[in-house]
Design an enzyme around this catalytic site. Structure first.
Site, PDB file in Angstrom:
ATOM      1  N   SER A 127     -17.897   3.324  37.227  1.00 36.16           N
ATOM      2  CA  SER A 127     -16.447   3.512  37.291  1.00 36.16           C
ATOM      3  C   SER A 127     -16.075   4.970  37.040  1.00 36.16           C
ATOM      4  O   SER A 127     -16.758   5.677  36.285  1.00 36.16           O
ATOM      5  CB  SER A 127     -15.797   2.628  36.225  1.00 36.16           C
ATOM      6  OG  SER A 127     -14.465   3.016  36.019  1.00 36.16           O
ATOM      7  N   TYR A 152     -14.722  -0.304  27.927  1.00 35.91           N
ATOM      8  CA  TYR A 152     -15.045  -0.539  29.346  1.00 35.91           C
ATOM      9  C   TYR A 152     -15.818   0.659  29.903  1.00 35.91           C
ATOM     10  O   TYR A 152     -16.882   0.515  30.501  1.00 35.91           O
ATOM     11  CB  TYR A 152     -13.760  -0.770  30.148  1.00 35.91           C
ATOM     12  CG  TYR A 152     -13.991  -0.785  31.639  1.00 35.91           C
ATOM     13  CD1 TYR A 152     -14.725  -1.804  32.232  1.00 35.91           C
ATOM     14  CD2 TYR A 152     -13.497   0.233  32.460  1.00 35.91           C
ATOM     15  CE1 TYR A 152     -14.961  -1.819  33.600  1.00 35.91           C
ATOM     16  CE2 TYR A 152     -13.716   0.223  33.829  1.00 35.91           C
ATOM     17  CZ  TYR A 152     -14.458  -0.801  34.388  1.00 35.91           C
ATOM     18  OH  TYR A 152     -14.696  -0.812  35.738  1.00 35.91           O
TER      19      TYR A 152
END
Ligand SMILES: NC(=O)c1ccc[n+]([C@@H]2O[C@H](COP(=O)([O-])OP(=O)(O)OC[C@H]3O[C@@H](n4cnc5c(N)ncnc54)[C@H](O)[C@@H]3O)[C@@H](O)[C@H]2O)c1
Length: 324
Positions: A127, A152
């Site tokens: 990401s 995350y």
């Protein structure tokens, strides 16, 4: 020649699995259909996939190692496109355990499965959030990424390091993709485009963080899918002394200010947004912008879809799906 797509009932996994099947590639899709967002939407995507002759679905939680290994034993996959994960920055502040399970244990299980049942290429989702508090723009894969600002982001960076170790120790050929805000039809209800669209059509205010002083490198789903299709057949080239692993940014390479993004959506919907200005959210970053040079060189990556075209395509799908 069977490809495993994990997270096949998810936004990106659905599109990738569909495209591969259309290209004549047999696909096994895996998903646990969890309730992080509408299971109805996940099932609707799956229904479309299950209508395709080359698609098979295995309802499976990647945290369950025995089940995953049995699946690899059964199919002898040639490539794995690993997209199953707990996504979302903000939810990682509320439910950290979910991220540890799906993103760390689940990813380790995928690596172990690829070690025990070797595949030609493992492609996995990282990401843009790994760039965390970095302020140098555009973000380059050469930049240090030691300042994650959410669990995350930390879990995605951990995946990159785990993949590196399995490439080094066991020769698992892996490509990690740092996705930059992927959007389009069948998109995720927890992401801004979906939330804004729903609120604006209901005449409700939209939450605009950091006084709107934010920018995102939005990447249209078809550009992502095209890259994944090309990358599948381009595992890292073996270089003596280097583990067979690589990382790429995958964005459009053109950040869009949040204000311009909202104006674009207003145009597509024909509705004026009511803006509710709020402070910056914990875990969030003000800007993302991908340096996409490396991917352009590797597979001729050249994103085609503009934000205006992409938002219009999303709105058309949204209205059809919700029968508006
Ligand atoms: N969409 C984006 O903008 C974006 C940006 C950066 C990274 N990513 C990453 O790309 C990947 C795909 O994202 P997406 O937008 O399609 O998300 P998504 O949530 O729509 O898809 C993920 C799918 O994985 C499934 N899943 C979750 N945990 C699982 C488990 N333990 N076992 C089996 N299935 C499980 C979910 O049910 C879901 O269908 C994710 O790894 C995400 O972190 C996405």
């Amino acid at each position: 020649m069977t490809v495993l797509v994990t997270g096949a009932a998810g936004f990106i996994g659905f599109h990738v699995a569909q495209r591969l099947c259309h290209l004549g590639v047999p696909v096994v899709g895996v998903d646990n259909l969890n309730a992080y967002y509408s299971v109805k939407l996940k099932r609707a995507r799956l229904e479309k996939l299950e209508a395709l002759p080359r698609f098979a679905f295995a309802p499976l939680d990647i945290v369950d190692k025995a089940d995953l290994l049995a699946l690899f034993q059964e199919y002898a996959f040639t490539e794995v496109i690993h997209l199953a994960a707990q996504a979302g920055v903000r939810y990682s502040l509320e439910a950290p355990d979910t991220y540890a399970q799906a993103n760390l244990v689940g990813f380790l299980n995928v690596l172990e499965a690829c070690r025990q049942h070797p595949v030609r290429h493992l492609i996995y989702a990282s990401s843009s959030s790994v760039y965390g508090a970095n302020s140098k723009l555009p973000f380059s894969v050469q930049d240090p990424v030691e300042q994650p600002v959410s669990l995350y982001a930390a879990s995605k960076r951990a995946n990159e390091l785990m993949a590196h170790s399995y490439a080094h120790l066991f020769g698992v050929a892996a490509t990690g993709l740092r996705f930059f805000t992927v959007y389009g039809p069948w998109g995720r209800p927890d992401m801004a485009l979906y939330r804004f669209t729903r609120a604006m059509l209901a005449g409700e205010p939209i939450a605009v963080y950091n006084q709107g002083d934010m920018a995102r490198d939005f990447t249209y789903i078809d550009d992502i899918v095209e890259s994944l299709v090309r990358l599948r057949l381009r595992p890292p080239v073996p270089v003596p002394g280097c583990p067979p692993c690589q990382l790429f940014n995958i964005g459009r390479g053109a950040p869009v200010p949040l204000t311009a993004f909202i104006e674009c959506l207003e145009q597509a919907l024909g509705v004026k947004a009511v803006r509710n200005h709020l402070p910056m959210q914990p875990g969030d970053v003000p800007s993302t912008w991908a340096d996409i040079g490396a991917l352009a060189e590797w597979i001729g990556y050249s994103p085609k879809v503009t934000i205006e075209q992409g938002v219009a395509a999303f709105v058309a799908w949204y209205k059809e799906f919700h029968r508006l």
